[in-house]
Design a protein around this motif. Sequence first.
Motif, PDB file in Angstrom:
ATOM      1  N   PRO A 172       0.814  -1.223   0.000  1.00 41.11           N
ATOM      2  CA  PRO A 172       0.000   0.000   0.000  1.00 41.11           C
ATOM      3  C   PRO A 172       0.850   1.275   0.000  1.00 41.11           C
ATOM      4  CG  PRO A 172      -0.878  -1.567   1.561  1.00 41.11           C
ATOM      5  CD  PRO A 172       0.436  -2.120   1.088  1.00 41.11           C
ATOM      6  N   THR A 173       2.112   1.177   0.392  1.00 43.08           N
ATOM      7  CA  THR A 173       2.965   2.369   0.388  1.00 43.08           C
ATOM      8  C   THR A 173       3.131   2.941  -1.020  1.00 43.08           C
ATOM      9  OG1 THR A 173       4.957   0.996   0.269  1.00 43.08           O
ATOM     10  CG2 THR A 173       4.275   1.743   2.468  1.00 43.08           C
ATOM     11  N   CYS A 174       2.940   2.123  -2.055  1.00 40.48           N
ATOM     12  CA  CYS A 174       3.053   2.647  -3.424  1.00 40.48           C
ATOM     13  C   CYS A 174       1.910   3.605  -3.752  1.00 40.48           C
ATOM     14  CB  CYS A 174       3.165   1.525  -4.454  1.00 40.48           C
ATOM     15  SG  CYS A 174       1.702   0.538  -4.697  1.00 40.48           S
ATOM     16  N   LEU A 175       0.877   3.645  -2.900  1.00 39.05           N
ATOM     17  CA  LEU A 175      -0.221   4.604  -3.060  1.00 39.05           C
ATOM     18  C   LEU A 175      -0.173   5.694  -2.001  1.00 39.05           C
ATOM     19  CD1 LEU A 175      -3.232   2.210  -3.717  1.00 39.05           C
ATOM     20  CD2 LEU A 175      -2.099   3.692  -5.359  1.00 39.05           C
ATOM     21  N   GLY A 176       0.909   5.695  -1.209  1.00 36.42           N
ATOM     22  CA  GLY A 176       1.019   6.689  -0.152  1.00 36.42           C
ATOM     23  C   GLY A 176       0.273   6.295   1.118  1.00 36.42           C
ATOM     24  N   ILE A 177      -0.107   5.017   1.221  1.00 36.10           N
ATOM     25  CA  ILE A 177      -0.816   4.533   2.410  1.00 36.10           C
ATOM     26  C   ILE A 177       0.220   3.955   3.366  1.00 36.10           C
ATOM     27  CG2 ILE A 177      -2.518   2.872   3.254  1.00 36.10           C
ATOM     28  CD1 ILE A 177      -3.774   3.108   0.384  1.00 36.10           C
ATOM     29  N   PRO A 178       0.231   4.394   4.618  1.00 43.66           N
ATOM     30  CA  PRO A 178       1.272   3.956   5.550  1.00 43.66           C
ATOM     31  C   PRO A 178       1.059   2.522   6.069  1.00 43.66           C
ATOM     32  CG  PRO A 178      -0.244   5.415   6.662  1.00 43.66           C
ATOM     33  CD  PRO A 178      -0.664   5.362   5.218  1.00 43.66           C
ATOM     34  N   ASN A 179       1.195   1.577   5.187  1.00 45.43           N
ATOM     35  CA  ASN A 179       1.075   0.164   5.523  1.00 45.43           C
ATOM     36  C   ASN A 179       2.005  -0.571   4.566  1.00 45.43           C
ATOM     37  OD1 ASN A 179       0.333  -2.579   5.527  1.00 45.43           O
ATOM     38  ND2 ASN A 179      -1.775  -2.113   6.071  1.00 45.43           N
ATOM     39  N   SER A 180       3.018  -1.234   5.102  1.00 45.69           N
ATOM     40  CA  SER A 180       4.031  -1.820   4.229  1.00 45.69           C
ATOM     41  C   SER A 180       3.864  -3.315   3.997  1.00 45.69           C
ATOM     42  CB  SER A 180       5.429  -1.533   4.797  1.00 45.69           C
ATOM     43  OG  SER A 180       5.542  -2.105   6.088  1.00 45.69           O
ATOM     44  N   ARG A 181       2.733  -3.876   4.348  1.00 42.62           N
ATOM     45  CA  ARG A 181       2.525  -5.307   4.155  1.00 42.62           C
ATOM     46  C   ARG A 181       2.380  -5.633   2.666  1.00 42.62           C
ATOM     47  NH1 ARG A 181      -2.804  -8.563   5.519  1.00 42.62           N
ATOM     48  NH2 ARG A 181      -2.138 -10.587   4.788  1.00 42.62           N
ATOM     49  N   LEU A 182       3.274  -6.455   2.153  1.00 42.58           N
ATOM     50  CA  LEU A 182       3.183  -6.875   0.755  1.00 42.58           C
ATOM     51  C   LEU A 182       1.947  -7.742   0.543  1.00 42.58           C
ATOM     52  CD1 LEU A 182       6.812  -7.858  -0.280  1.00 42.58           C
ATOM     53  CD2 LEU A 182       5.435  -5.975  -1.160  1.00 42.58           C
ATOM     54  N   ARG A 183       1.337  -7.577  -0.611  1.00 43.28           N
ATOM     55  CA  ARG A 183       0.190  -8.389  -0.987  1.00 43.28           C
ATOM     56  C   ARG A 183       0.415  -8.920  -2.392  1.00 43.28           C
ATOM     57  NH1 ARG A 183      -4.139  -7.145   2.692  1.00 43.28           N
ATOM     58  NH2 ARG A 183      -3.546  -5.329   3.882  1.00 43.28           N
ATOM     59  N   TYR A 184      -0.091 -10.106  -2.622  1.00 42.33           N
ATOM     60  CA  TYR A 184       0.050 -10.766  -3.917  1.00 42.33           C
ATOM     61  C   TYR A 184      -1.177 -10.458  -4.769  1.00 42.33           C
ATOM     62  CZ  TYR A 184       0.077 -14.580  -7.325  1.00 42.33           C
ATOM     63  OH  TYR A 184       0.050 -15.323  -8.476  1.00 42.33           O
ATOM     64  N   LEU A 196      -8.066   0.174 -10.296  1.00 43.44           N
ATOM     65  CA  LEU A 196      -9.056  -0.844  -9.944  1.00 43.44           C
ATOM     66  C   LEU A 196      -8.481  -1.865  -8.974  1.00 43.44           C
ATOM     67  CD1 LEU A 196     -11.595  -2.593 -10.336  1.00 43.44           C
ATOM     68  CD2 LEU A 196     -10.558  -3.456 -12.420  1.00 43.44           C
ATOM     69  N   VAL A 197      -7.279  -2.314  -9.205  1.00 40.82           N
ATOM     70  CA  VAL A 197      -6.656  -3.313  -8.352  1.00 40.82           C
ATOM     71  C   VAL A 197      -6.187  -2.701  -7.047  1.00 40.82           C
ATOM     72  CG1 VAL A 197      -4.720  -4.899  -8.158  1.00 40.82           C
ATOM     73  CG2 VAL A 197      -5.947  -4.720 -10.310  1.00 40.82           C
ATOM     74  N   LEU A 198      -5.586  -1.543  -7.105  1.00 44.94           N
ATOM     75  CA  LEU A 198      -4.948  -0.986  -5.922  1.00 44.94           C
ATOM     76  C   LEU A 198      -5.887  -0.278  -4.955  1.00 44.94           C
ATOM     77  CD1 LEU A 198      -1.668   0.310  -7.515  1.00 44.94           C
ATOM     78  CD2 LEU A 198      -2.042  -1.779  -6.225  1.00 44.94           C
ATOM     79  N   LEU A 199      -7.026   0.185  -5.409  1.00 45.12           N
ATOM     80  CA  LEU A 199      -7.946   0.873  -4.508  1.00 45.12           C
ATOM     81  C   LEU A 199      -8.419  -0.012  -3.367  1.00 45.12           C
ATOM     82  CD1 LEU A 199     -10.233   3.163  -6.622  1.00 45.12           C
ATOM     83  CD2 LEU A 199      -8.836   3.794  -4.677  1.00 45.12           C
ATOM     84  N   GLU A 200      -8.410  -1.314  -3.576  1.00 41.33           N
ATOM     85  CA  GLU A 200      -8.829  -2.210  -2.521  1.00 41.33           C
ATOM     86  C   GLU A 200      -7.996  -2.000  -1.264  1.00 41.33           C
ATOM     87  OE1 GLU A 200      -8.933  -6.472  -0.710  1.00 41.33           O
ATOM     88  OE2 GLU A 200      -7.403  -5.848  -2.108  1.00 41.33           O
ATOM     89  N   PHE A 201      -6.723  -1.691  -1.410  1.00 38.94           N
ATOM     90  CA  PHE A 201      -5.870  -1.410  -0.253  1.00 38.94           C
ATOM     91  C   PHE A 201      -6.451  -0.251   0.553  1.00 38.94           C
ATOM     92  CE2 PHE A 201      -2.005  -2.735  -2.872  1.00 38.94           C
ATOM     93  CZ  PHE A 201      -1.873  -3.947  -2.229  1.00 38.94           C
ATOM     94  N   ALA A 202      -6.658   0.848  -0.148  1.00 36.52           N
ATOM     95  CA  ALA A 202      -7.041   2.079   0.510  1.00 36.52           C
ATOM     96  C   ALA A 202      -8.426   2.007   1.133  1.00 36.52           C
ATOM     97  CB  ALA A 202      -7.011   3.228  -0.511  1.00 36.52           C
ATOM     98  N   LEU A 203      -9.318   1.285   0.508  1.00 35.99           N
ATOM     99  CA  LEU A 203     -10.709   1.318   0.959  1.00 35.99           C
ATOM    100  C   LEU A 203     -11.045   0.290   2.029  1.00 35.99           C
ATOM    101  CD1 LEU A 203     -12.324   1.812  -2.525  1.00 35.99           C
ATOM    102  CD2 LEU A 203     -12.055   3.504  -0.732  1.00 35.99           C
ATOM    103  N   PHE A 204     -10.435  -0.881   1.991  1.00 35.56           N
ATOM    104  CA  PHE A 204     -10.951  -1.929   2.847  1.00 35.56           C
ATOM    105  C   PHE A 204      -9.929  -2.746   3.620  1.00 35.56           C
ATOM    106  CE2 PHE A 204     -14.283  -0.985  -0.125  1.00 35.56           C
ATOM    107  CZ  PHE A 204     -15.372  -0.876   0.720  1.00 35.56           C
ATOM    108  N   HIS A 205      -8.648  -2.376   3.592  1.00 38.57           N
ATOM    109  CA  HIS A 205      -7.659  -3.134   4.353  1.00 38.57           C
ATOM    110  C   HIS A 205      -7.045  -2.236   5.395  1.00 38.57           C
ATOM    111  CE1 HIS A 205      -7.513  -7.058   2.481  1.00 38.57           C
ATOM    112  NE2 HIS A 205      -7.791  -6.447   1.363  1.00 38.57           N
ATOM    113  N   GLY A 206      -7.297  -2.548   6.618  1.00 32.17           N
ATOM    114  CA  GLY A 206      -6.727  -1.757   7.703  1.00 32.17           C
ATOM    115  C   GLY A 206      -5.614  -2.494   8.419  1.00 32.17           C
ATOM    116  N   ASP A 207      -5.208  -3.656   7.919  1.00 32.79           N
ATOM    117  CA  ASP A 207      -4.177  -4.403   8.649  1.00 32.79           C
ATOM    118  C   ASP A 207      -2.850  -3.957   8.216  1.00 32.79           C
ATOM    119  OD1 ASP A 207      -4.596  -5.577   6.184  1.00 32.79           O
ATOM    120  OD2 ASP A 207      -4.487  -7.614   6.901  1.00 32.79           O
TER     121      ASP A 207
END
Length: 150
Positions: free
Chosen positions: A105-117, A139-150
């Motif tokens: 998520p850091t590639c979108l400026g979201i402070p969460n560095s957990r890699l996702r496949y 479309l693929v990356l917005l899921e990070f910002a909207l619904f993953h808080g881990d």
Amino acid sequence: MAPLRVLELYSGIGGMHQALKESCTSAEVVAAVDVNTLANEVYKHNFPSTLLWAKTIEGITLKEFDRLSFDMILMSPPCQPFTRNELLQTLETCGFKYQEFLLSPTCLGIPNSRLRYFLIAKLHQEPFSFQAPGQVSLLVLLEFALFHGD
């Protein structure tokens, strides 16, 4: 051109549905499938007009799949059963072209560095319109910002 008909598997609370909506792609989610009753309650609140099946994907018959007449599948499955099994071999055997990404998520400026496949596949042989993770569709990356808080 008619909107894409989309089937959403492992729909959860609708993160991929929302990402699709935010992408401004001309598409309609024709059905969502998830076995989690609490997630389904939230999904129904978020997307009340979408057909929601409370079942496992193994419980969907071929007739049900055919009746949906979908063009695209979105899904956010639990990682281990799908990324470790023979998914890639199956995709290749069935004629799909695919690209894999490990994204943070850091590639979108979201402070969460957990890699996702992420795996994006399509049946057509034309090349993908992006070649690097920085060019992957919103479309693929917005899921990070909207619904993953881990």
